[in-house]
Design a protein around this motif. Structure first.
Motif, PDB file in Angstrom:
ATOM      1  N   TRP A 196      28.362   6.704 113.326  1.00 28.18           N
ATOM      2  CA  TRP A 196      29.300   5.619 113.039  1.00 28.18           C
ATOM      3  C   TRP A 196      28.678   4.620 112.075  1.00 28.18           C
ATOM      4  O   TRP A 196      28.406   3.465 112.425  1.00 28.18           O
ATOM      5  N   ALA A 207      28.669   3.233 107.843  1.00 24.50           N
ATOM      6  CA  ALA A 207      29.242   3.191 106.497  1.00 24.50           C
ATOM      7  C   ALA A 207      28.299   2.439 105.562  1.00 24.50           C
ATOM      8  O   ALA A 207      27.476   1.637 106.011  1.00 24.50           O
ATOM      9  N   TYR A 235      28.297   0.251 101.702  1.00 24.43           N
ATOM     10  CA  TYR A 235      29.103  -0.453 100.718  1.00 24.43           C
ATOM     11  C   TYR A 235      28.222  -0.889  99.546  1.00 24.43           C
ATOM     12  O   TYR A 235      27.029  -1.148  99.713  1.00 24.43           O
ATOM     13  N   LEU A 244      33.666   0.491  99.416  1.00 21.82           N
ATOM     14  CA  LEU A 244      33.195   1.517 100.353  1.00 21.82           C
ATOM     15  C   LEU A 244      32.651   2.718  99.585  1.00 21.82           C
ATOM     16  O   LEU A 244      33.320   3.262  98.701  1.00 21.82           O
ATOM     17  N   PHE A 296      31.251   6.845 104.537  1.00 21.18           N
ATOM     18  CA  PHE A 296      31.624   6.584 105.927  1.00 21.18           C
ATOM     19  C   PHE A 296      31.206   7.784 106.765  1.00 21.18           C
ATOM     20  O   PHE A 296      30.913   8.860 106.225  1.00 21.18           O
ATOM     21  N   GLY A 297      31.156   7.592 108.070  1.00 18.41           N
ATOM     22  CA  GLY A 297      30.712   8.680 108.939  1.00 18.41           C
ATOM     23  C   GLY A 297      29.314   9.163 108.608  1.00 18.41           C
ATOM     24  O   GLY A 297      28.990  10.333 108.777  1.00 18.41           O
ATOM     25  N   SER A 326      29.937  11.071 104.679  1.00 23.81           N
ATOM     26  CA  SER A 326      31.175  11.434 103.980  1.00 23.81           C
ATOM     27  C   SER A 326      31.391  10.508 102.790  1.00 23.81           C
ATOM     28  O   SER A 326      31.447   9.285 102.950  1.00 23.81           O
ATOM     29  N   GLN A 332      33.343   8.564 100.078  1.00 20.81           N
ATOM     30  CA  GLN A 332      34.683   8.027  99.877  1.00 20.81           C
ATOM     31  C   GLN A 332      35.256   8.575  98.573  1.00 20.81           C
ATOM     32  O   GLN A 332      34.535   8.758  97.582  1.00 20.81           O
ATOM     33  N   TYR A 377      25.131  -2.641 101.409  1.00 20.15           N
ATOM     34  CA  TYR A 377      25.171  -3.001 102.827  1.00 20.15           C
ATOM     35  C   TYR A 377      25.494  -1.772 103.675  1.00 20.15           C
ATOM     36  O   TYR A 377      26.364  -0.975 103.310  1.00 20.15           O
ATOM     37  N   GLN A 422      26.889  -0.672 107.594  1.00 18.98           N
ATOM     38  CA  GLN A 422      27.778  -1.246 108.622  1.00 18.98           C
ATOM     39  C   GLN A 422      27.955  -0.232 109.736  1.00 18.98           C
ATOM     40  O   GLN A 422      28.277   0.924 109.481  1.00 18.98           O
ATOM     41  N   ALA A 449      29.904   1.083 113.268  1.00 22.89           N
ATOM     42  CA  ALA A 449      31.230   1.016 113.889  1.00 22.89           C
ATOM     43  C   ALA A 449      31.212   1.648 115.278  1.00 22.89           C
ATOM     44  O   ALA A 449      32.257   2.012 115.807  1.00 22.89           O
ATOM     45  N   LEU A 497      32.253  -3.902 114.800  1.00 19.23           N
ATOM     46  CA  LEU A 497      31.668  -3.691 113.480  1.00 19.23           C
ATOM     47  C   LEU A 497      30.566  -4.718 113.272  1.00 19.23           C
ATOM     48  O   LEU A 497      30.691  -5.868 113.699  1.00 19.23           O
ATOM     49  N   PHE A 542      27.248  -5.629 110.155  1.00 19.40           N
ATOM     50  CA  PHE A 542      26.627  -5.260 108.893  1.00 19.40           C
ATOM     51  C   PHE A 542      25.125  -5.488 108.912  1.00 19.40           C
ATOM     52  O   PHE A 542      24.619  -6.368 109.629  1.00 19.40           O
ATOM     53  N   LEU A 596      27.411  -9.960 104.560  1.00 19.55           N
ATOM     54  CA  LEU A 596      28.755  -9.784 105.100  1.00 19.55           C
ATOM     55  C   LEU A 596      28.755  -9.939 106.614  1.00 19.55           C
ATOM     56  O   LEU A 596      27.816  -9.510 107.287  1.00 19.55           O
ATOM     57  N   TRP A 635      31.534  -9.273 109.818  1.00 21.13           N
ATOM     58  CA  TRP A 635      32.844  -8.898 110.302  1.00 21.13           C
ATOM     59  C   TRP A 635      33.380  -9.994 111.214  1.00 21.13           C
ATOM     60  O   TRP A 635      32.638 -10.557 112.023  1.00 21.13           O
ATOM     61  N   GLN A 669      38.388   6.907 112.072  1.00 18.83           N
ATOM     62  CA  GLN A 669      37.864   8.247 112.305  1.00 18.83           C
ATOM     63  C   GLN A 669      38.054   8.539 113.783  1.00 18.83           C
ATOM     64  O   GLN A 669      37.657   7.722 114.642  1.00 18.83           O
ATOM     65  N   PRO A 702      38.254   2.541 114.566  1.00 24.10           N
ATOM     66  CA  PRO A 702      37.801   1.922 113.305  1.00 24.10           C
ATOM     67  C   PRO A 702      36.424   2.425 112.894  1.00 24.10           C
ATOM     68  O   PRO A 702      35.505   2.463 113.716  1.00 24.10           O
ATOM     69  N   ALA A 703      36.291   2.832 111.645  1.00 17.95           N
ATOM     70  CA  ALA A 703      35.028   3.378 111.165  1.00 17.95           C
ATOM     71  C   ALA A 703      34.493   2.621 109.946  1.00 17.95           C
ATOM     72  O   ALA A 703      33.274   2.481 109.793  1.00 17.95           O
ATOM     73  N   ALA A 704      35.372   2.162 109.065  1.00 20.00           N
ATOM     74  CA  ALA A 704      34.923   1.524 107.831  1.00 20.00           C
ATOM     75  C   ALA A 704      36.086   0.729 107.247  1.00 20.00           C
ATOM     76  O   ALA A 704      37.209   0.784 107.753  1.00 20.00           O
ATOM     77  N   LEU A 705      35.800   0.012 106.174  1.00 13.87           N
ATOM     78  CA  LEU A 705      36.791  -0.835 105.521  1.00 13.87           C
ATOM     79  C   LEU A 705      36.984  -0.319 104.103  1.00 13.87           C
ATOM     80  O   LEU A 705      36.059  -0.415 103.279  1.00 13.87           O
TER      81      LEU A 705
END
Lengths: 105, 122
Positions: free
Chosen positions: A32, A34, A36, A46, A49-50, A53, A55, A87, A89, A91, A95, A97, B45, B47, B102, B106-109
């Motif tokens: 979990w 990500a 950025y 972004l 993610f995951g 993966s 984007q 950054y 992050q 999840a 969330l 960072f 950042l 959240w 995912q 919530p997984a990302a923005l």
């Protein structure tokens, strides 16, 4: 709360260099995670993610890896437009960072 | 294309209130979780909060829970952040963003607005 720690806080690099940024979670977050990219005065973008993966629309020179507590963002061949702050992050629990890594010339 | 436009920022005194808005277009708004993220000047950042597409599921960071309330109006395709009991440390650019799910969580923005600046100062 899950704390995210990035290292280094800044890195100096040249065009064409391979750059690796590390992110460590204070507890197991599986995949979990990500990544950025943020340029001055702009909103974050972004990249990953995951944990791994890519984007849609993000160049393939960016890649992510890791699971559990240790993660890596790699830029395989640094381009001029890649100079920015990055950054991570998590999840896994809400969330949060990391503190950011500035990639500079 | 996805577009998010924040508004409502400005200068407010400590202890005061402010309501931010985010107008969305280019996607089916009520299908998406939405989030607020902030960034203090020169800092990283943070959240703030997110809300499900239906508005039934919300969560907020400890730093704002009990003071900030996220809401949405799906008919108007808008997201809001009601900020009460504002403090100096709430000074930041506030971004709204769409949430990538995912496995239903919530997984990302994945899409962000340009942000609106909130300054808390006497």
């Amino acid at each position: 709360d899950i704390q995210m720690t990035q290292s280094p806080s800044s890195v100096s690099a040249s065009i064409g260099d391979r750059v690796t940024i590390t992110c460590r979670a204070s507890q197991d977050i599986s995949t979990w995670l990500a990544w950025y990219q943020q340029k001055p005065g702009k909103a974050p973008k972004l990249l990953i993610f995951g944990a791994s993966s890519l984007q849609s629309g993000v160049p393939s020179r960016f890649s992510g890896s890791g699971s559990g507590t240790d993660f890596t963002l790699t830029i395989s061949s640094l381009q001029a437009e890649d100079f920015a702050t990055y950054y991570c992050q998590q999840a896994n629990n809400l969330l949060s960072f990391g503190g950011g890594t500035r990639v500079e010339i | 294309q996805v577009q998010l436009v924040e508004s409502g920022g400005g200068l407010v005194k400590p202890g005061g209130s402010l309501r931010l808005s985010c107008e969305a277009s280019g996607f089916i708004f009520n299908d998406y979780y939405m989030s607020w993220v902030r960034q203090a000047p020169g800092k990283g950042l943070e959240w703030v909060s997110y809300m499900s597409g239906s508005g039934t599921h919300t969560n907020s960071a400890d730093s704002v829970r009990g003071r900030f309330t996220i809401s949405r109006d799906n008919a108007k395709k808008s997201l809001h952040l009601q900020m009460n009991s504002l403090r100096g440390e709430d000074t930041a650019v506030y971004y709204c963003a769409t949430v990538l799910l995912q496995y239903g969580s919530p997984a990302a923005l994945n899409y962000w607005g340009q942000g609106t600046l909130v300054t808390v100062s006497s």
